[in-house]
Motif scaffolding. Structure first.
Motif, PDB file in Angstrom:
ATOM      1  N   VAL A  24      -2.910   3.577  -2.376  1.00  0.00           N
ATOM      2  CA  VAL A  24      -2.837   2.899  -3.675  1.00  0.00           C
ATOM      3  C   VAL A  24      -2.306   1.488  -3.431  1.00  0.00           C
ATOM      4  O   VAL A  24      -1.251   1.316  -2.816  1.00  0.00           O
ATOM      5  N   THR A  25      -3.041   0.480  -3.900  1.00  0.00           N
ATOM      6  CA  THR A  25      -2.630  -0.920  -3.737  1.00  0.00           C
ATOM      7  C   THR A  25      -1.797  -1.330  -4.943  1.00  0.00           C
ATOM      8  O   THR A  25      -2.260  -1.248  -6.081  1.00  0.00           O
TER       9      THR A  25
ATOM     10  N   ASP B 130       0.544  -4.413  -6.654  1.00  0.00           N
ATOM     11  CA  ASP B 130       0.789  -5.850  -6.651  1.00  0.00           C
ATOM     12  C   ASP B 130       2.091  -6.132  -7.397  1.00  0.00           C
ATOM     13  O   ASP B 130       2.201  -5.870  -8.594  1.00  0.00           O
TER      14      ASP B 130
ATOM     15  N   TYR C  45       0.874  -1.177   0.000  1.00  0.00           N
ATOM     16  CA  TYR C  45       0.000   0.000   0.000  1.00  0.00           C
ATOM     17  C   TYR C  45       0.903   1.216   0.000  1.00  0.00           C
ATOM     18  O   TYR C  45       1.749   1.374   0.870  1.00  0.00           O
TER      19      TYR C  45
ATOM     20  N   GLU D 288      -3.604   4.862 -11.411  1.00  0.00           N
ATOM     21  CA  GLU D 288      -4.851   4.411 -12.021  1.00  0.00           C
ATOM     22  C   GLU D 288      -4.836   2.896 -12.092  1.00  0.00           C
ATOM     23  O   GLU D 288      -3.837   2.288 -12.490  1.00  0.00           O
ATOM     24  N   VAL D 289      -5.961   2.273 -11.719  1.00  0.00           N
ATOM     25  CA  VAL D 289      -6.069   0.814 -11.720  1.00  0.00           C
ATOM     26  C   VAL D 289      -5.713   0.266 -13.101  1.00  0.00           C
ATOM     27  O   VAL D 289      -6.180   0.767 -14.121  1.00  0.00           O
TER      28      VAL D 289
ATOM     29  N   ARG E 143      -3.586  -2.162  -8.412  1.00  0.00           N
ATOM     30  CA  ARG E 143      -4.784  -2.999  -8.272  1.00  0.00           C
ATOM     31  C   ARG E 143      -5.988  -2.202  -7.802  1.00  0.00           C
ATOM     32  O   ARG E 143      -7.120  -2.512  -8.143  1.00  0.00           O
ATOM     33  N   ASP E 144      -5.742  -1.190  -6.937  1.00  0.00           N
ATOM     34  CA  ASP E 144      -6.854  -0.471  -6.332  1.00  0.00           C
ATOM     35  C   ASP E 144      -6.383   0.904  -5.887  1.00  0.00           C
ATOM     36  O   ASP E 144      -5.213   1.087  -5.536  1.00  0.00           O
ATOM     37  N   VAL E 145      -7.314   1.872  -5.906  1.00  0.00           N
ATOM     38  CA  VAL E 145      -7.035   3.213  -5.397  1.00  0.00           C
ATOM     39  C   VAL E 145      -8.205   3.588  -4.491  1.00  0.00           C
ATOM     40  O   VAL E 145      -9.348   3.636  -4.934  1.00  0.00           O
ATOM     41  N   GLN E 146      -7.913   3.786  -3.207  1.00  0.00           N
ATOM     42  CA  GLN E 146      -8.930   4.181  -2.226  1.00  0.00           C
ATOM     43  C   GLN E 146      -8.427   5.409  -1.491  1.00  0.00           C
ATOM     44  O   GLN E 146      -7.505   5.308  -0.695  1.00  0.00           O
TER      45      GLN E 146
END
Length: 146
Positions: free
Chosen positions: A122-123, A125, A82, A95-96, A115-118
């Motif tokens: 930012v996740t 991988d 993260y 951006e995913v 993989r993800d943005v919350q």
């Protein structure tokens, strides 16, 4: 050209293509006409992958399917990180689906997939993109030396 048979210590030059379970191509050495080269038993391939090559000779072609453990492994949760969104910029937007190269402490670069943005998190991988997948390998043996 040597006509040897692939044994446990052979050096092998071969082309390979990797296909996903849906039949689409993931990678191929034929795209740039640069075959792979390896010495059997050097650890660059899994034992089951090497078993599929044993006994083949120059000019042989073979197709075989490998489970994730015998190809690129299963995804490792320790390879998910993260990262604070402030670390990203115009050149590397969070951006995913984007693949971004991160510089490691030793100076090498490691590609990571967003993989993800919350919010500000930012996740990323860092698992191999083909981890966790059953793959079909098609090999064409170019040369075998003992």
């Amino acid at each position: 050209m040597s006509q040897g048979v692939i044994g446990e210590n052979s050096e092998v030059i071969f082309h390979f293509s990797i296909k996903l379970s849906d039949g689409s191509a993931a990678d191929s050495t034929k795209v740039h006409n640069k075959p792979a080269k390896l010495r059997m038993g050097d650890g660059s391939l899994t034992a089951n992958f090497e078993k599929c090559l044993l006994g083949l000779s120059a000019g042989d072609s073979k197709s075989f399917e490998l489970a994730p453990e015998d190809a690129f492994g299963q995804p490792n949760p320790d390879n998910i990180y993260y990262v604070d969104r402030s670390k990203f910029g115009v050149d590397t937007p969070a951006e995913v689906g984007n693949i971004i190269a991160f510089t490691q402490p030793d100076g090498t670069e490691l590609p990571g997939l967003v993989r993800d943005v919350q919010g500000d998190s930012v996740t990323i991988d860092f698992n191999h993109p083909l981890a966790g997948q059953r793959l079909t390998f098609e090999v064409d043996i170019v040369e075998v030396t003992a």
